[in-house]
Motif scaffolding. Structure first.
Motif, PDB file in Angstrom:
ATOM      1  N   GLY A  40      -9.482 -10.539 -21.204  1.00 35.56           N
ATOM      2  CA  GLY A  40      -9.546  -9.315 -20.327  1.00 35.56           C
ATOM      3  C   GLY A  40      -9.872  -8.463 -21.168  1.00 35.56           C
ATOM      4  N   VAL A  41      -9.123  -7.520 -21.054  1.00 38.51           N
ATOM      5  CA  VAL A  41      -9.664  -5.922 -21.223  1.00 38.51           C
ATOM      6  C   VAL A  41      -9.177  -5.745 -22.610  1.00 38.51           C
ATOM      7  CG1 VAL A  41      -9.603  -3.351 -20.667  1.00 38.51           C
ATOM      8  CG2 VAL A  41      -9.283  -4.835 -18.972  1.00 38.51           C
ATOM      9  N   TYR A  42     -10.256  -4.868 -23.398  1.00 38.22           N
ATOM     10  CA  TYR A  42      -9.948  -5.282 -24.882  1.00 38.22           C
ATOM     11  C   TYR A  42      -9.593  -3.381 -25.098  1.00 38.22           C
ATOM     12  CZ  TYR A  42     -11.457  -9.544 -25.737  1.00 38.22           C
ATOM     13  OH  TYR A  42     -11.776 -11.542 -25.656  1.00 38.22           O
ATOM     14  N   SER A  43      -8.967  -2.700 -26.625  1.00 42.81           N
ATOM     15  CA  SER A  43      -8.628  -2.052 -26.230  1.00 42.81           C
ATOM     16  C   SER A  43      -9.350  -1.498 -27.918  1.00 42.81           C
ATOM     17  CB  SER A  43      -7.265  -1.309 -27.185  1.00 42.81           C
ATOM     18  OG  SER A  43      -6.880  -1.471 -26.422  1.00 42.81           O
ATOM     19  N   VAL A  44     -10.975  -0.537 -28.143  1.00 38.20           N
ATOM     20  CA  VAL A  44     -11.223  -0.399 -29.548  1.00 38.20           C
ATOM     21  C   VAL A  44     -10.195   1.424 -30.225  1.00 38.20           C
ATOM     22  CG1 VAL A  44     -13.228   0.822 -30.751  1.00 38.20           C
ATOM     23  CG2 VAL A  44     -13.874  -1.148 -28.792  1.00 38.20           C
ATOM     24  N   LYS A  45      -9.819   0.845 -31.605  1.00 35.48           N
ATOM     25  CA  LYS A  45      -8.982   1.824 -31.702  1.00 35.48           C
ATOM     26  C   LYS A  45      -9.689   2.325 -32.976  1.00 35.48           C
ATOM     27  CE  LYS A  45      -4.440   0.414 -30.280  1.00 35.48           C
ATOM     28  NZ  LYS A  45      -2.713   0.627 -30.784  1.00 35.48           N
ATOM     29  N   LEU A  46      -9.934   3.667 -32.831  1.00 33.77           N
ATOM     30  CA  LEU A  46     -10.657   4.350 -33.621  1.00 33.77           C
ATOM     31  C   LEU A  46      -9.840   4.936 -34.269  1.00 33.77           C
ATOM     32  CD1 LEU A  46     -13.640   5.793 -32.135  1.00 33.77           C
ATOM     33  CD2 LEU A  46     -13.888   3.928 -33.853  1.00 33.77           C
ATOM     34  N   MET A  47      -9.441   5.307 -35.754  1.00 31.51           N
ATOM     35  CA  MET A  47      -8.653   6.207 -36.775  1.00 31.51           C
ATOM     36  C   MET A  47      -9.453   6.673 -37.831  1.00 31.51           C
ATOM     37  SD  MET A  47      -4.640   5.320 -38.065  1.00 31.51           S
ATOM     38  CE  MET A  47      -3.622   6.393 -38.703  1.00 31.51           C
ATOM     39  N   ASN A  48      -9.221   8.451 -37.886  1.00 35.42           N
ATOM     40  CA  ASN A  48     -10.053   9.066 -39.565  1.00 35.42           C
ATOM     41  C   ASN A  48      -9.096   8.854 -39.913  1.00 35.42           C
ATOM     42  OD1 ASN A  48     -11.083  10.900 -40.105  1.00 35.42           O
ATOM     43  ND2 ASN A  48      -9.632  12.328 -40.283  1.00 35.42           N
ATOM     44  N   MET A  49      -9.400   8.403 -41.243  1.00 37.91           N
ATOM     45  CA  MET A  49      -8.763   7.552 -42.612  1.00 37.91           C
ATOM     46  C   MET A  49      -9.691   8.962 -43.767  1.00 37.91           C
ATOM     47  SD  MET A  49      -6.844   5.218 -41.544  1.00 37.91           S
ATOM     48  CE  MET A  49      -6.566   4.494 -43.047  1.00 37.91           C
ATOM     49  N   GLY A  50     -10.255  10.138 -43.608  1.00 39.41           N
ATOM     50  CA  GLY A  50     -10.828  11.037 -44.003  1.00 39.41           C
ATOM     51  C   GLY A  50     -10.434  12.545 -44.432  1.00 39.41           C
ATOM     52  N   GLN A  51     -10.304  13.209 -44.857  1.00 45.83           N
ATOM     53  CA  GLN A  51      -9.952  14.527 -45.314  1.00 45.83           C
ATOM     54  C   GLN A  51     -11.040  15.290 -44.316  1.00 45.83           C
ATOM     55  OE1 GLN A  51      -7.473  14.551 -47.053  1.00 45.83           O
ATOM     56  NE2 GLN A  51      -6.926  12.856 -47.742  1.00 45.83           N
ATOM     57  N   ILE A  52      -9.920  15.389 -43.332  1.00 42.66           N
ATOM     58  CA  ILE A  52     -10.412  17.054 -42.252  1.00 42.66           C
ATOM     59  C   ILE A  52      -9.192  17.613 -42.250  1.00 42.66           C
ATOM     60  CG2 ILE A  52     -12.566  15.556 -40.593  1.00 42.66           C
ATOM     61  CD1 ILE A  52      -9.553  14.995 -39.197  1.00 42.66           C
ATOM     62  N   ILE A  53      -9.810  19.124 -41.552  1.00 50.37           N
ATOM     63  CA  ILE A  53      -8.682  20.070 -41.624  1.00 50.37           C
ATOM     64  C   ILE A  53      -8.890  20.638 -39.885  1.00 50.37           C
ATOM     65  CG2 ILE A  53      -8.546  22.433 -41.883  1.00 50.37           C
ATOM     66  CD1 ILE A  53      -9.675  22.062 -44.569  1.00 50.37           C
ATOM     67  N   CYS A  54      -7.254  20.764 -39.242  1.00 49.00           N
ATOM     68  CA  CYS A  54      -7.751  20.415 -37.356  1.00 49.00           C
ATOM     69  C   CYS A  54      -7.062  21.796 -37.461  1.00 49.00           C
ATOM     70  CB  CYS A  54      -6.983  19.386 -37.072  1.00 49.00           C
ATOM     71  SG  CYS A  54      -7.504  17.828 -37.209  1.00 49.00           S
TER      72      CYS A  54
END
Length: 183
Positions: free
Chosen positions: A131-145
């Motif tokens: 079926g349709v799959y989902s790619v999940k991206l998650m940041n694990m680094g140190q960033i400032i938002c």
């Protein structure tokens, strides 16, 4: 005076009736955004050993970062039901280090960048989900938002539909025996 009281009551009633809708609309606007946006995606089912079985699924993504600092993206592939199918790296016998494009430093004025992640065809077949799959991206680094952007909110990218039976074992380089390990 009676007309002013009636207008005041009507005004209060209007406020009381519309406040729940206004509050929910404000909540929708305050939801945190992920630290990156995806401009385009391309999914490629790869058959590196030409045995007519896909030994990997690559997601090529063009992203724009919304935060500054060091990104270290973690990528997983899940079924439509949320079952984990595979995580990078490509194959069981490779190094656990992610693709170098998933670790980078971003500045405020960065242009969009290309990243890619390849998931194991072996993992996809063994998971048994089509079926349709989902790619999940998650940041694990140190960033400032800035306000409204969460540095650790995941982003989900849907794939086209795939049949898990079209995926399988990678024979590898140098070649290792290719036998059907799924029967």
């Amino acid at each position: 005076m009676k007309i002013i009281k009636q207008h005041a009551y009507l005004f209060c009633a209007l406020i009381c009736l519309t406040f729940p809708f206004a509050a929910s609309a404000m909540e929708g606007n305050n939801q945190e955004k992920p630290p990156l946006d995806v401009y385009w995606t391309k999914f490629i089912a790869q058959d590196r050993d030409n045995d007519n079985i896909y030994d990997g699924l690559t997601a090529q993504l063009n992203i724009k970062t919304a935060c500054v600092g060091h990104y270290a993206l973690s990528a997983t592939l899940e079924s439509a039901a949320g079952k984990l199918l595979s995580s990078s790296p490509i194959f069981e016998y490779t190094s656990p280090i992610q693709d170098p494009s998933l670790s980078f430093t971003a500045a405020i004025s960065d242009t969009p960048r290309n990243i890619q992640v390849t998931f194991s065809g072996e993992d996809i077949r063994r998971a048994g989900a089509s079926g349709v799959y989902s790619v999940k991206l998650m940041n694990m680094g140190q960033i400032i938002c800035d306000y409204g952007t969460s540095p650790y909110k995941e982003i989900i990218i849907p794939s086209p539909p795939f049949n898990h039976l079209e995926f399988g074992e990678n024979c590898g380089t140098p070649p290792r025996p290719c036998r059907d390990v799924y029967k």
